[in-house]
Design a protein around this motif. Structure first.
Motif, PDB file in Angstrom:
ATOM      1  N   UNK A 186      16.767   9.083 -15.043  1.00  0.00           N
ATOM      2  CA  UNK A 186      16.159  10.161 -14.395  1.00  0.00           C
ATOM      3  C   UNK A 186      15.469  10.932 -15.299  1.00  0.00           C
ATOM      4  N   UNK A 187      14.277  10.832 -16.034  1.00  0.00           N
ATOM      5  CA  UNK A 187      13.764  11.560 -16.911  1.00  0.00           C
ATOM      6  C   UNK A 187      12.646  12.670 -16.443  1.00  0.00           C
ATOM      7  N   UNK A 188      12.616  13.978 -17.235  1.00  0.00           N
ATOM      8  CA  UNK A 188      11.588  14.765 -17.005  1.00  0.00           C
ATOM      9  C   UNK A 188      10.483  14.836 -18.054  1.00  0.00           C
ATOM     10  N   UNK A 189       9.434  15.093 -17.545  1.00  0.00           N
ATOM     11  CA  UNK A 189       8.172  15.069 -18.443  1.00  0.00           C
ATOM     12  C   UNK A 189       7.533  16.088 -18.385  1.00  0.00           C
ATOM     13  N   UNK A 190       6.816  16.818 -19.461  1.00  0.00           N
ATOM     14  CA  UNK A 190       6.121  18.095 -19.517  1.00  0.00           C
ATOM     15  C   UNK A 190       4.855  17.520 -19.917  1.00  0.00           C
ATOM     16  N   UNK A 191       3.849  18.037 -19.235  1.00  0.00           N
ATOM     17  CA  UNK A 191       2.546  17.810 -19.427  1.00  0.00           C
ATOM     18  C   UNK A 191       1.435  18.980 -19.571  1.00  0.00           C
ATOM     19  N   UNK A 192       1.329  19.407 -20.907  1.00  0.00           N
ATOM     20  CA  UNK A 192       0.476  20.510 -21.067  1.00  0.00           C
ATOM     21  C   UNK A 192      -0.952  20.015 -20.813  1.00  0.00           C
ATOM     22  N   UNK A 193      -1.905  21.247 -20.514  1.00  0.00           N
ATOM     23  CA  UNK A 193      -3.139  20.922 -20.128  1.00  0.00           C
ATOM     24  C   UNK A 193      -4.163  19.998 -20.941  1.00  0.00           C
ATOM     25  N   UNK A 194      -4.615  19.017 -20.478  1.00  0.00           N
ATOM     26  CA  UNK A 194      -5.418  17.945 -21.337  1.00  0.00           C
ATOM     27  C   UNK A 194      -4.841  17.162 -21.789  1.00  0.00           C
ATOM     28  N   UNK A 195      -3.477  17.149 -22.017  1.00  0.00           N
ATOM     29  CA  UNK A 195      -2.390  16.218 -22.799  1.00  0.00           C
ATOM     30  C   UNK A 195      -1.811  15.182 -22.060  1.00  0.00           C
ATOM     31  N   UNK A 196      -1.059  14.329 -22.632  1.00  0.00           N
ATOM     32  CA  UNK A 196      -0.483  13.235 -22.088  1.00  0.00           C
ATOM     33  C   UNK A 196       1.075  13.794 -21.651  1.00  0.00           C
ATOM     34  N   UNK A 197       1.622  13.242 -20.919  1.00  0.00           N
ATOM     35  CA  UNK A 197       3.131  13.680 -20.564  1.00  0.00           C
ATOM     36  C   UNK A 197       3.942  13.159 -21.688  1.00  0.00           C
ATOM     37  N   UNK A 198       5.019  14.068 -21.868  1.00  0.00           N
ATOM     38  CA  UNK A 198       5.967  13.654 -23.156  1.00  0.00           C
ATOM     39  C   UNK A 198       7.361  14.097 -22.517  1.00  0.00           C
TER      40      UNK A 198
END
Lengths: 115, 115
Positions: free
Chosen positions: A33-45
């Motif tokens: 179960x991962x969590x990803x953060x996506x900043x505006x205009x960027x790829x999910x990390x």
């Protein structure tokens, strides 16, 4: 197949407060179960992940908890900062092959941290 | 550079035209995925591939075709583009099976507009 529900869809907090995002999954075979953060205009990390043999995992201000019986997991961010503002996605997957190797995502939570 | 790259970054095409989005990874990851991202829907899986010459449908495969003749490449083709396929497309790759690192890595995304 797997289905992941994520709540809330938007979350606004004051700087320094805590934020909690919750997800439920449907497939009892899922074990990653991962969590990803996506900043505006960027790829999910990836920011943090947890495997089904662990109930909780922490990394500085971020923690994830997993309740296998209830099939839900949560992301906790403490002492929020403006740079935490982003869209956060939870996901569920198996660590093994076949269709269970897929990452199925929730619909995302837009977190806004107000200074 | 090592990593996962998508091309083009931006594409405008007309309704009915065929368009191919490219994805290339240098890690020899076994799994590759295509997602589309639309507001309110999060990341939805279009197609995935467990290895070269092995592909299968995800949640929203209609109107798309994929191939994977080489481990490192996973192109996505829209055979006859429709306006509903206007979206941001993300390619991702992931090691599975016996590998310690199970993180999925995303490309930069391709913003496709169908007019």
């Amino acid at each position: 197949g797997e289905n992941v529900e994520q709540h809330p869809s938007t979350l606004s907090v004051q700087e320094g407060d805590s934020a909690v995002i919750k997800c439920t999954y449907s497939d009892s075979a899922s074990n990653y179960f991962p969590w990803y953060k996506q900043e505006l205009g960027k790829r999910p990390q990836l920011i943090i992940d947890i495997r089904s043999n662990v109930g909780e995992k922490k990394d500085q201000r971020i923690a994830v908890t997993l309740n296998k019986t209830a099939k839900h997991f949560s992301l906790h961010i403490t002492e929020t900062q403006p740079e935490d503002s982003a869209v956060y996605f939870c996901a569920a997957s198996s660590l093994y092959g076949g269709s269970q190797g897929n990452l199925i995502f929730g619909k995302g939570t837009k977190l806004s941290v107000k200074p | 550079d090592a990593g996962i790259t998508q091309s083009p970054r931006y594409k405008i095409t007309e309704t009915g035209r065929q368009v191919t989005l490219m994805c290339h990874q240098t890690w020899s990851h076994s799994y590759m995925f295509w997602y589309r991202q639309d507001l309110g829907h999060g990341l939805r899986l279009i197609y995935y591939s467990a290895a070269a010459d092995i592909t299968d449908k995800g949640e929203v495969p209609d109107g798309y075709v994929v191939s994977r003749s080489k481990t490192e490449n996973f192109p996505l083709t829209l055979e006859s583009a429709t306006r509903s396929q206007t979206s941001v497309y993300f390619c991702a790759s992931r090691r599975i099976k016996g590998q310690p690192n199970t993180e999925a890595f995303f490309g930069q995304g391709t913003r496709l507009t169908v007019v």
